[in-house]
Design an enzyme around this catalytic site. Structure first.
Site, short mmCIF file in Angstrom:
data_model
loop_
_atom_site.label_atom_id
_atom_site.label_comp_id
_atom_site.label_asym_id
_atom_site.label_seq_id
_atom_site.Cartn_x
_atom_site.Cartn_y
_atom_site.Cartn_z
N LYS A 1 40.79 38.57 39.60
CA LYS A 1 39.61 38.96 40.70
C LYS A 1 40.30 38.68 42.26
O LYS A 1 41.24 37.50 42.11
CB LYS A 1 38.61 38.04 40.61
CG LYS A 1 37.52 38.17 41.38
CD LYS A 1 36.18 37.29 41.09
CE LYS A 1 34.80 37.57 41.94
NZ LYS A 1 33.78 36.57 41.17
N SER B 1 28.50 35.26 37.81
CA SER B 1 29.53 36.19 37.91
C SER B 1 30.37 36.45 36.93
O SER B 1 31.20 37.33 36.69
CB SER B 1 30.21 35.96 39.30
OG SER B 1 29.30 36.12 40.11
N SER C 1 29.82 38.90 40.37
CA SER C 1 30.78 39.26 41.57
C SER C 1 31.96 39.96 41.02
O SER C 1 32.92 40.70 41.70
CB SER C 1 30.85 38.30 42.51
OG SER C 1 31.53 37.40 42.06
#
Length: 547
Positions: A60, A158, A134
């Protein structure tokens, strides 16, 4: 061709084939990744123990990867880290190979996957729907078969909502088990680094290498079957059509597997969930990046997502007395929640109440996001552990559930989660391997790669005269050798579909593996071996193709 190098090239071919540029913020140069792949295989060949050798990793974009900018989803925020974040370094030390950094809801603020100047990340199974955020790009990279593992973060869900929407596993460990150094904070006191994988086994293996802090001994557990807490039938609130039925099916499955059910009041969990964004705790997001957002807005706000900027700047003026009041209220809710879970091993919930479309989120960005966090937002506020796993489909799209338990019950939750997916495996040695022509057939049946291994040393491999080219694996007893295979996990119905579409001379039989177990796998009728070249000496189909 080396095993890891073949996997790297297959991954890059897959990136091109799926044509989802919004997944990535940055990809490492192919030549650098291939050089690292060759080096990893050389180390393994020299006898070095690398448990994750050849596992491809996506990271990420708010987690530091040396040599790549850390953007947190905002180009103007980017900086060049001097070293990998500790969690990345640990996985690389175990043999994982980083492909690149992935897209996210900017500053990890959101559960939708659309709040990014790099583009909205579309769902892996239906591009009209959101991927969930996210950690959007990380989840989709795994779901589409590009990466084996991916790192995300989870403050409000997330690391779980994207797992549910894309049909994969998301492990959210107990806070503090995995270092958050080298991670751009969202809410520093609540943030967790999480891992995505296509199977629970792979996720657990990765988490074991990610852990940097010792756990604590658990209280003695009374003997007996797993005890699973579930809300009353009317306690879940409004769900998308079909989701209540899918959840009830998951509850029946764990019950049929021998678990005992406990009914609890879900109110303290949902009330605390609403506090994460509606209460004073959102002020910590301003602490993390507020000064940057203020400065950027003063200069025109280029590259800032307007919804994210609004959430962060509104948190600037929350008074201290409100934070103290909310902290007191949260403490009371947590006491009620833990009391409700006192005699349960885990709480079983839908991961989210529904799966919206991109258009629905665009029409109501704040409302849609708030709804998605109904079941996930309270987990870190209450200092709990969680694992999200697939639990079937609704209208052809993945449906997922999660198991939540007290801090440091991570291994227990994974064990309970195993009740939800009875294991069906198949071994493939040729055209169904990752990156080979028939591999999409496996993916279409819901198969996920479990591991790459070899057979027991009792098989021979032949190159058959078929279209597309494929090998024939035959049992040869003492005259055989170990042959490289991939073991894939798929739903029981998928195994039947695989058998129904199997052309002659291929058959499905029991294949003995190097670890002593046997699984169904592709074999070949002996009659097909006439004039077929014996390629056993290559050790596998991929090595033969690269001769």
């Amino acid at each position: 061709m080396s095993t890891t190098l073949a996997r790297v090239r297959a991954a890059h071919a897959r990136i091109e084939a799926v044509d989802r540029p919004e997944i990535w913020i940055g990809l490492r140069p192919p030549e650098a990744v291939e050089a690292e792949a060759r080096a990893l295989d050389a180390r393994v060949a020299a006898g070095e123990h690398l448990p994750l050798a050849g596992r491809l990793l996506a990271v990420k974009g708010n987690i530091d990867v040396a040599g790549m900018p850390t953007t947190a989803g905002c180009p103007a925020y980017a900086y060049e880290p001097e070293a990998d974040a500790p969690v990345v370094a640990r996985l690389r030390a175990a043999g994982a190979l980083v492909l690149g950094t992935t897209n996210l809801d900017q500053f990890a603020t959101g559960l939708v996957g659309t709040r990014s100047p790099y583009g909205a990340v579309r769902g892996a199974h239906d591009p009209r729907r959101i991927s969930g955020g996210s950690s959007s790009g990380s989840a989709v990279a795994v779901a589409l078969g590009i990466a084996d593992l991916a790192l995300g973060t989870d403050t409000a869900g997330s690391g779980r909502v994207p797992a549910a929407f894309n049909g994969i596993v998301g492990l959210k460990p107990t806070r503090g088990l995995v270092s958050t150094l080298g991670v751009v904070p969202a809410c520093a006191s609540l943030d967790c680094v999480t891992v995505f994988a296509r199977t629970l086994r792979e996720a657990e293996q990765a988490l074991a290498h990610m852990v940097s802090a010792p756990g604590r001994p658990l209280p003695a557990r009374a003997p007996g079957p797993w005890r699973i807490a579930v809300p009353a039938p009317d306690g879940l609130g409004e769900l998308d059509p079909g989701w209540a039925e899918a959840y009830e099916a998951a509850v029946r499955q764990v019950s049929a597997a021998g678990a005992e059910l406990r009914t609890i009041d879900l109110a303290p969990f949902t009330e605390a969930a609403a506090m994460l964004y509606e209460g004073a705790f959102v002020a910590e997001r301003y602490t993390a990046v507020g000064s940057f957002v203020d400065k950027s807005l003063a200069e025109g706000g280029e590259g800032l997502d307007p919804t994210v900027a609004d959430i962060i700047t509104r948190a600037r003026d929350i008074p201290a007395h409100r934070l103290h009041a909310d902290t007191d209220r949260l403490g009371a809710l947590r006491a009620r929640a833990l009391a409700a879970l006192a005699d349960a091993d885990a709480l079983l919930l839908p991961t989210a109440p529904g799966h919206p479309t991109l258009a629905e989120v665009a029409a109501d960005p704040l409302g849609a996001n708030a709804r998605l966090g109904r079941f996930t937002n309270s987990t870190n506020l209450f200092d709990l552990a969680a694992v999200a796993v697939p639990a079937g489909e609704v209208n052809g799209l993945p449906f997922g559930v999660m198991l939540i338990g007290p801090a440091f019950t991570d291994e227990r939750l994974a064990a309970v989660a195993g009740l939800l997916r009875p294991d069906t495996y198949v071994a493939v040695a040729g055209a169904h391997l990752t990156g080979q022509p028939l591999n999409p057939h496996l993916l279409a049946l819901g198969a996920v790669l479990d591991r790459t291994t070899t057979t027991a040393p009792v098989y021979r491999l032949h190159a058959l005269r078929t279209d597309p080219p494929k090998p024939g694996l035959v049992h040869a007893g003492g005259d055989g050798s170990a042959i490289e295979v991939e073991v894939w996990r798929l739903p029981a119905a998928g195994l039947g579909g695989l058998l129904a579409g199997l052309p002659r001379p291929m058959t499905l039989g029991s294949v003995a593996l190097a670890d002593g177990c046997s699984v169904p796998g592709f074999l070949c009728e002996p009659s097909a071996l006439v004039d077929a070249e014996d390629i056993t000496a290559y050790g596998g189909w991929r090595a033969y193709l690269a001769r």
